[in-house]
Design an enzyme around this catalytic site. Structure first.
Site, PDB file in Angstrom:
ATOM      1  CD  GLU A 214      50.940  41.140  34.003  1.00  0.00           C
ATOM      2  OE1 GLU A 214      50.593  40.594  35.058  1.00  0.00           O
ATOM      3  OE2 GLU A 214      50.812  40.588  32.893  1.00  0.00           O
TER       4      GLU A 214
ATOM      5  CG  HIS B  83      24.294  55.561  43.263  1.00  0.00           C
ATOM      6  ND1 HIS B  83      23.303  56.351  43.793  1.00  0.00           N
ATOM      7  CD2 HIS B  83      24.093  55.521  41.921  1.00  0.00           C
ATOM      8  CE1 HIS B  83      22.518  56.761  42.810  1.00  0.00           C
ATOM      9  NE2 HIS B  83      22.979  56.273  41.660  1.00  0.00           N
TER      10      HIS B  83
ATOM     11  CE  LYS C  60      54.349  34.146  38.910  1.00  0.00           C
ATOM     12  NZ  LYS C  60      54.738  33.940  37.521  1.00  0.00           N
TER      13      LYS C  60
HETATM   14  O1  PA5 Z   1      50.208  38.825  30.611  1.00  0.00           O
HETATM   15  C1  PA5 Z   1      50.934  38.017  31.127  1.00  0.00           C
HETATM   16  O2  PA5 Z   1      52.001  37.649  30.599  1.00  0.00           O
HETATM   17  C2  PA5 Z   1      50.569  37.362  32.441  1.00  0.00           C
HETATM   18  O3  PA5 Z   1      49.433  37.938  32.979  1.00  0.00           O
HETATM   19  C3  PA5 Z   1      50.315  35.891  32.233  1.00  0.00           C
HETATM   20  O4  PA5 Z   1      49.294  35.706  31.306  1.00  0.00           O
HETATM   21  C4  PA5 Z   1      49.940  35.207  33.546  1.00  0.00           C
HETATM   22  O5  PA5 Z   1      50.943  35.452  34.516  1.00  0.00           O
HETATM   23  C5  PA5 Z   1      49.788  33.709  33.351  1.00  0.00           C
HETATM   24  O6  PA5 Z   1      50.962  33.151  32.857  1.00  0.00           O
HETATM   25  P1  PA5 Z   1      50.991  31.724  32.183  1.00  0.00           P
HETATM   26  O7  PA5 Z   1      50.146  31.775  30.965  1.00  0.00           O
HETATM   27  O8  PA5 Z   1      52.434  31.485  31.860  1.00  0.00           O
HETATM   28  O9  PA5 Z   1      50.454  30.756  33.184  1.00  0.00           O
END
Ligand code: PA5
Length: 454
Positions: free
Chosen positions: A290, A311, A425
């Site tokens: 990310e 494996h 989303k």
């Molecule tokens: O690292 C990040 O920002 C994302 O992975 C969020 O943690 C994830 O999308 C969850 O978001 P939220 O805590 O707003 O529900």
């Protein structure tokens, strides 16, 4: 202290001292941007100083709440997705008995389980079957307070808790962890009077394991959050002190992985030889995927657990496309002892290793694999830990966070945003007919109808 082991023979032929020297200049600039908070996404750099800033008051509050939960709950449900659950799960699973779910005597606290990290009907329906039979409490964790997966899981768990324990009983069993002022979860928590912890504004989800997001579940599971923070603190000192590749392992890791990337190694595989580290890999994949995968750039983070995956994925790594490098988490000491017995008949032919520990054999499997992969043009870095404990895991996670920030800056991206996460989303909301998405709903339906006709 964990360290990065670059045995000459492991990277010889892949990376020269001169190339590392060139990287040093870039790392020095990026280190300054990170430490002095002048780079891209600098409003999300609160995690850099977090280990030093966690107060005694906060730690004591978390320990106290964890103690109360341990008294009333056999099961603790952590509701969250992405950075809102992976850090806690990584630490808890690394420290837990592998069969903790099977017997209470293998645990230090309630069984920690997870919800709202998928939209699986069968998973969540099965969860309710379990919770019918167990005394439980929940932590609902969402920084934005608006994420669909945890929101719908919490909606169901809240109703279930209220039915099972009454409104007041439910309130005692719910802890919310969210933004200080924004989002639906914050409003709900205030209206319902839930015990609430704040995720600081300047700490993004995947860098939040050292906030209550990680610390509360870890404490509920019975692990020492002070030692965990101590480990992170020790690693932070080393990381912020200097950009020198010789003294700062995170700087070295960030430099090497970018060098490999530039020479066409577009995939990094994080390797472990301990099944308990599987969720460290999951957390790492999210952190790096990310943070770096944007603007058409980024090393693809993958993970394997050896020797099991030797494996399965071993064949590809050895002989498939030459686009891979590996980072191996090497744990030198086991916590328990186990020796391979001798067998008089020796029908399996294994008497040649009788008397050796499993750890010794695992170590030889690791060494043999590294050498084979190097011969197959897969460079290997080794990240060495003496053993798996709270302190070392704290060091390890901070090491990866700091290296990720540096590495993203070297790559030229903002490692602290995730604009691409919105795409699915928007489509999902359009498909589900969310109010406010009318034009997108119309467009997506037309698109699908067009595809159907094609
Ligand atoms: O690292 C990040 O920002 C994302 O992975 C969020 O943690 C994830 O999308 C969850 O978001 P939220 O805590 O707003 O529900």
């Amino acid at each position: 202290m964990i360290h990065l082991d670059l045995k000459h023979e492991h990277i010889a032929g892949f990376l020269s001292d001169d190339e590392l020297q060139i990287m040093q200049e870039e790392v020095t600039v990026c280190h300054d941007m990170l430490v002095n908070k002048t780079g891209k996404g600098n409003d999300f750099l609160g995690w850099v100083d977090l280990p030093e800033e966690i107060s005694e008051v906060l730690l004591s509050q978390i320990e106290e709440d964890a103690r109360k939960i341990r008294e009333i709950a056999e099961v603790f449900v952590v509701i969250g997705i992405g950075g809102s659950y992976l850090g806690a799960r990584a630490v808890i699973e690394a420290l837990s008995h592998p069969f903790a779910a099977v017997s209470d005597s293998f645990r230090k606290g309630p069984l920690v389980i997870y919800a709202g990290n998928s939209i699986s009907q069968d998973y969540h329906a099965s969860l309710f079957e379990l919770l019918e039979e167990k005394n439980y409490a929940v932590a609902v964790i969402s920084k934005s307070g608006t994420t669909t997966e945890p929101a719908i899981a919490f909606r169901m768990l809240k109703a279930h808790l209220e039915k099972k324990y009454g409104k007041d009983g439910a309130r005692e069993r719910i802890i919310s962890i969210t933004d200080q002022s924004k989002g639906a979860l914050k409003k709900l928590s205030t209206d319902e009077g839930y015990r609430t912890y704040v995720i600081p504004d300047n700490v993004g989800g995947r860098y939040s394991v050292l906030t209550p997001v990680g610390l509360l579940p870890i404490a509920v599971a019975g692990y020492d959050i002070r030692k965990f923070v101590e480990g992170a603190r020790a690693m932070r000192k080393v990381c912020v002190a200097t950009p020198s590749l010789f003294e700062n392992p995170a700087a070295l890791y960030a430099a090497i992985r970018n060098s490999f990337y530039r020479m066409g190694k577009q995939v990094e595989i994080l390797v472990n030889y301990e099944p308990s580290l599987q969720y460290i890999t999951e957390w790492w994949k999210q952190l790096y995927g990310e943070s770096e995968g944007k603007e058409g750039e980024g090393i693809f983070p993958a993970g394997v657990g050896f020797t099991a995956d030797l494996h399965s994925m071993g064949q590809y790594i050895q002989e498939g496309q030459r686009m891979i490098f590996e980072t191996v988490i090497k744990v030198s000491q086991a916590s328990k002892s186990l020796t391979i017995p001798s067998d008089p008949a020796d029908l399996d032919g294994m008497n040649f290793i009788a008397g050796k520990s499993f750890n010794e054999v695992n170590g030889m499997a690791a060494l043999g694999t590294v050498l084979a992969h190097i011969d197959g043009e897969v460079p290997n870095l080794e990240l060495c830990l003496t053993k798996i404990n709270e302190e070392n895991i704290g060091e390890l996670l901070y090491f990866f966070e700091f290296a990720c920030g540096l590495s993203g800056y070297i790559l030229g991206v903002n490692p602290f945003d995730q604009p691409g996460v919105e795409a699915y989303k928007k489509n999902m909301f359009a498909l589900l007919g969310k109010p406010g998405y009318e034009s997108q709903t119309e467009a997506i339906r037309a698109r699908l109808a067009g595809n159907d006709q094609a």
